[in-house]
Design a protein around this motif. Structure first.
Motif, PDB file in Angstrom:
ATOM      1  N   PHE A  54       0.830  -1.203   0.000  1.00 15.43           N
ATOM      2  CA  PHE A  54       0.000   0.000   0.000  1.00 15.43           C
ATOM      3  C   PHE A  54       0.869   1.260   0.000  1.00 15.43           C
ATOM      4  CE2 PHE A  54      -2.107   3.253   2.745  1.00 15.43           C
ATOM      5  CZ  PHE A  54      -3.045   3.686   1.812  1.00 15.43           C
ATOM      6  N   VAL A  55       1.883   1.296   0.843  1.00 13.91           N
ATOM      7  CA  VAL A  55       2.778   2.455   0.906  1.00 13.91           C
ATOM      8  C   VAL A  55       3.496   2.640  -0.431  1.00 13.91           C
ATOM      9  CG1 VAL A  55       4.880   3.367   2.002  1.00 13.91           C
ATOM     10  CG2 VAL A  55       3.040   2.420   3.415  1.00 13.91           C
ATOM     11  N   GLN A  56       3.950   1.542  -1.031  1.00 20.00           N
ATOM     12  CA  GLN A  56       4.627   1.625  -2.325  1.00 20.00           C
ATOM     13  C   GLN A  56       3.669   2.081  -3.422  1.00 20.00           C
ATOM     14  OE1 GLN A  56       8.007   1.216  -2.982  1.00 20.00           O
ATOM     15  NE2 GLN A  56       7.371   2.139  -4.909  1.00 20.00           N
ATOM     16  N   TRP A  57       2.436   1.576  -3.403  1.00 20.37           N
ATOM     17  CA  TRP A  57       1.434   1.995  -4.380  1.00 20.37           C
ATOM     18  C   TRP A  57       1.212   3.500  -4.257  1.00 20.37           C
ATOM     19  CZ3 TRP A  57      -3.321   4.366  -4.093  1.00 20.37           C
ATOM     20  CH2 TRP A  57      -4.041   4.421  -5.282  1.00 20.37           C
ATOM     21  N   CYS A  58       1.109   3.972  -3.031  1.00 18.08           N
ATOM     22  CA  CYS A  58       0.935   5.415  -2.798  1.00 18.08           C
ATOM     23  C   CYS A  58       2.134   6.189  -3.346  1.00 18.08           C
ATOM     24  CB  CYS A  58       0.749   5.706  -1.310  1.00 18.08           C
ATOM     25  SG  CYS A  58      -0.851   5.180  -0.653  1.00 18.08           S
ATOM     26  N   ALA A  59       3.340   5.691  -3.100  1.00 18.50           N
ATOM     27  CA  ALA A  59       4.555   6.345  -3.602  1.00 18.50           C
ATOM     28  C   ALA A  59       4.552   6.374  -5.130  1.00 18.50           C
ATOM     29  CB  ALA A  59       5.803   5.626  -3.090  1.00 18.50           C
ATOM     30  N   ASP A  90       2.369   9.303  -6.026  1.00 22.38           N
ATOM     31  CA  ASP A  90       2.584  10.546  -5.266  1.00 22.38           C
ATOM     32  C   ASP A  90       1.418  10.859  -4.323  1.00 22.38           C
ATOM     33  OD1 ASP A  90       5.115  11.123  -6.411  1.00 22.38           O
ATOM     34  OD2 ASP A  90       4.114  11.915  -8.200  1.00 22.38           O
ATOM     35  N   LEU A  91       0.980   9.839  -3.590  1.00 23.07           N
ATOM     36  CA  LEU A  91      -0.105   9.989  -2.626  1.00 23.07           C
ATOM     37  C   LEU A  91       0.429   9.762  -1.223  1.00 23.07           C
ATOM     38  CD1 LEU A  91      -2.780   7.902  -4.559  1.00 23.07           C
ATOM     39  CD2 LEU A  91      -2.703  10.395  -4.351  1.00 23.07           C
ATOM     40  N   ASN A  92      -0.206  10.383  -0.253  1.00 22.20           N
ATOM     41  CA  ASN A  92       0.184  10.233   1.144  1.00 22.20           C
ATOM     42  C   ASN A  92      -0.582   9.058   1.756  1.00 22.20           C
ATOM     43  OD1 ASN A  92       0.218  10.455   4.008  1.00 22.20           O
ATOM     44  ND2 ASN A  92       0.766  12.615   3.840  1.00 22.20           N
ATOM     45  N   PRO A  93       0.105   7.971   2.104  1.00 19.65           N
ATOM     46  CA  PRO A  93      -0.590   6.795   2.630  1.00 19.65           C
ATOM     47  C   PRO A  93      -1.322   7.065   3.940  1.00 19.65           C
ATOM     48  CG  PRO A  93       1.789   6.515   2.800  1.00 19.65           C
ATOM     49  CD  PRO A  93       1.549   7.764   2.015  1.00 19.65           C
ATOM     50  N   GLN A  94      -0.763   7.927   4.784  1.00 19.16           N
ATOM     51  CA  GLN A  94      -1.423   8.226   6.058  1.00 19.16           C
ATOM     52  C   GLN A  94      -2.738   8.969   5.837  1.00 19.16           C
ATOM     53  OE1 GLN A  94       2.054  10.044   7.915  1.00 19.16           O
ATOM     54  NE2 GLN A  94       2.031   8.403   9.437  1.00 19.16           N
ATOM     55  N   LEU A  95      -2.758   9.899   4.887  1.00 21.62           N
ATOM     56  CA  LEU A  95      -3.994  10.630   4.601  1.00 21.62           C
ATOM     57  C   LEU A  95      -5.066   9.709   4.029  1.00 21.62           C
ATOM     58  CD1 LEU A  95      -2.700  14.023   3.131  1.00 21.62           C
ATOM     59  CD2 LEU A  95      -3.629  13.565   5.409  1.00 21.62           C
ATOM     60  N   LEU A  96      -4.672   8.824   3.122  1.00 22.29           N
ATOM     61  CA  LEU A  96      -5.645   7.889   2.554  1.00 22.29           C
ATOM     62  C   LEU A  96      -6.183   6.949   3.630  1.00 22.29           C
ATOM     63  CD1 LEU A  96      -4.240   6.839  -0.941  1.00 22.29           C
ATOM     64  CD2 LEU A  96      -5.993   8.515  -0.397  1.00 22.29           C
ATOM     65  N   ASP A 116      11.410   3.079   5.906  1.00 17.61           N
ATOM     66  CA  ASP A 116      11.901   3.468   4.586  1.00 17.61           C
ATOM     67  C   ASP A 116      12.571   2.294   3.873  1.00 17.61           C
ATOM     68  OD1 ASP A 116      14.179   5.824   3.103  1.00 17.61           O
ATOM     69  OD2 ASP A 116      12.121   5.397   2.548  1.00 17.61           O
ATOM     70  N   GLU A 117      12.017   1.102   4.073  1.00 24.59           N
ATOM     71  CA  GLU A 117      12.531  -0.084   3.392  1.00 24.59           C
ATOM     72  C   GLU A 117      11.641  -0.398   2.200  1.00 24.59           C
ATOM     73  OE1 GLU A 117      12.909  -3.369   6.033  1.00 24.59           O
ATOM     74  OE2 GLU A 117      13.966  -2.209   7.518  1.00 24.59           O
ATOM     75  N   GLY A 118      11.375   0.613   1.392  1.00 24.56           N
ATOM     76  CA  GLY A 118      10.476   0.431   0.268  1.00 24.56           C
ATOM     77  C   GLY A 118      10.998  -0.557  -0.745  1.00 24.56           C
ATOM     78  N   PHE A 119      10.211  -0.784  -1.731  1.00 24.62           N
ATOM     79  CA  PHE A 119      10.573  -1.708  -2.786  1.00 24.62           C
ATOM     80  C   PHE A 119      11.201  -0.939  -3.945  1.00 24.62           C
ATOM     81  CE2 PHE A 119       8.903  -5.255  -0.751  1.00 24.62           C
ATOM     82  CZ  PHE A 119       7.641  -4.982  -0.241  1.00 24.62           C
ATOM     83  N   LEU A 138       9.659  -1.047  -7.446  1.00 23.31           N
ATOM     84  CA  LEU A 138       8.524  -1.932  -7.624  1.00 23.31           C
ATOM     85  C   LEU A 138       7.284  -1.117  -7.966  1.00 23.31           C
ATOM     86  CD1 LEU A 138       7.404  -4.834  -7.416  1.00 23.31           C
ATOM     87  CD2 LEU A 138       6.931  -4.350  -5.012  1.00 23.31           C
ATOM     88  N   HIS A 139       6.624  -1.486  -9.050  1.00 21.10           N
ATOM     89  CA  HIS A 139       5.375  -0.822  -9.420  1.00 21.10           C
ATOM     90  C   HIS A 139       4.220  -1.779  -9.150  1.00 21.10           C
ATOM     91  CE1 HIS A 139       2.616   1.866 -11.410  1.00 21.10           C
ATOM     92  NE2 HIS A 139       2.091   0.789 -11.976  1.00 21.10           N
ATOM     93  N   ILE A 140       3.286  -1.350  -8.320  1.00 22.44           N
ATOM     94  CA  ILE A 140       2.119  -2.165  -8.000  1.00 22.44           C
ATOM     95  C   ILE A 140       0.952  -1.646  -8.827  1.00 22.44           C
ATOM     96  CG2 ILE A 140       0.491  -2.839  -6.194  1.00 22.44           C
ATOM     97  CD1 ILE A 140       3.731  -1.813  -4.947  1.00 22.44           C
TER      98      ILE A 140
END
Length: 97
Positions: free
Chosen positions: A25-30, A33-39, A60-63, A66-68
């Motif tokens: 979810f966090v990576q999808w938001c990244a 360019d969306l804020n995962p906490q706001l969503l 900050d151990e993102g992928f 990686l594109h989801i």
């Protein structure tokens, strides 16, 4: 004794799977360019801070690259019973189009 060990293993596996779902979810938001906490807050306004979400963002151990895709994100959220968050993500997908 053995049942307790199995229960602990099931709980640990669920926590690991939940963390993976949050990372996706966090990576999808990244990716968008969306804020995962706001969503998350939009989906669950009555909840306080989600600790797993906060830990994943802070780690900050993102992928990295990686594109989801949108369908996968929706499927993963629904698989974990996060229908409210899936609804908010679906709204964002429509808005992004």
């Amino acid at each position: 004794m053995e049942f307790k060990n199995i229960d602990e293993q099931i709980i640990q596996k669920y926590k690991e799977d939940e963390t993976l779902m949050v990372r996706l979810f966090v990576q999808w938001c990244a990716n968008h360019d969306l804020n995962p906490q706001l969503l998350y807050q939009k989906a669950y306004p009555e909840q306080s801070t989600n600790e797993v979400l906060k830990e994943v963002i802070d780690s900050d151990e993102g992928f990295d690259e990686l594109h989801i895709d949108n369908e996968t994100m929706l499927d993963v959220l629904q698989m974990f019973g996060n229908e409210d968050l899936a609804f908010v993500v679906a709204e964002e997908i429509q808005r992004l189009k």
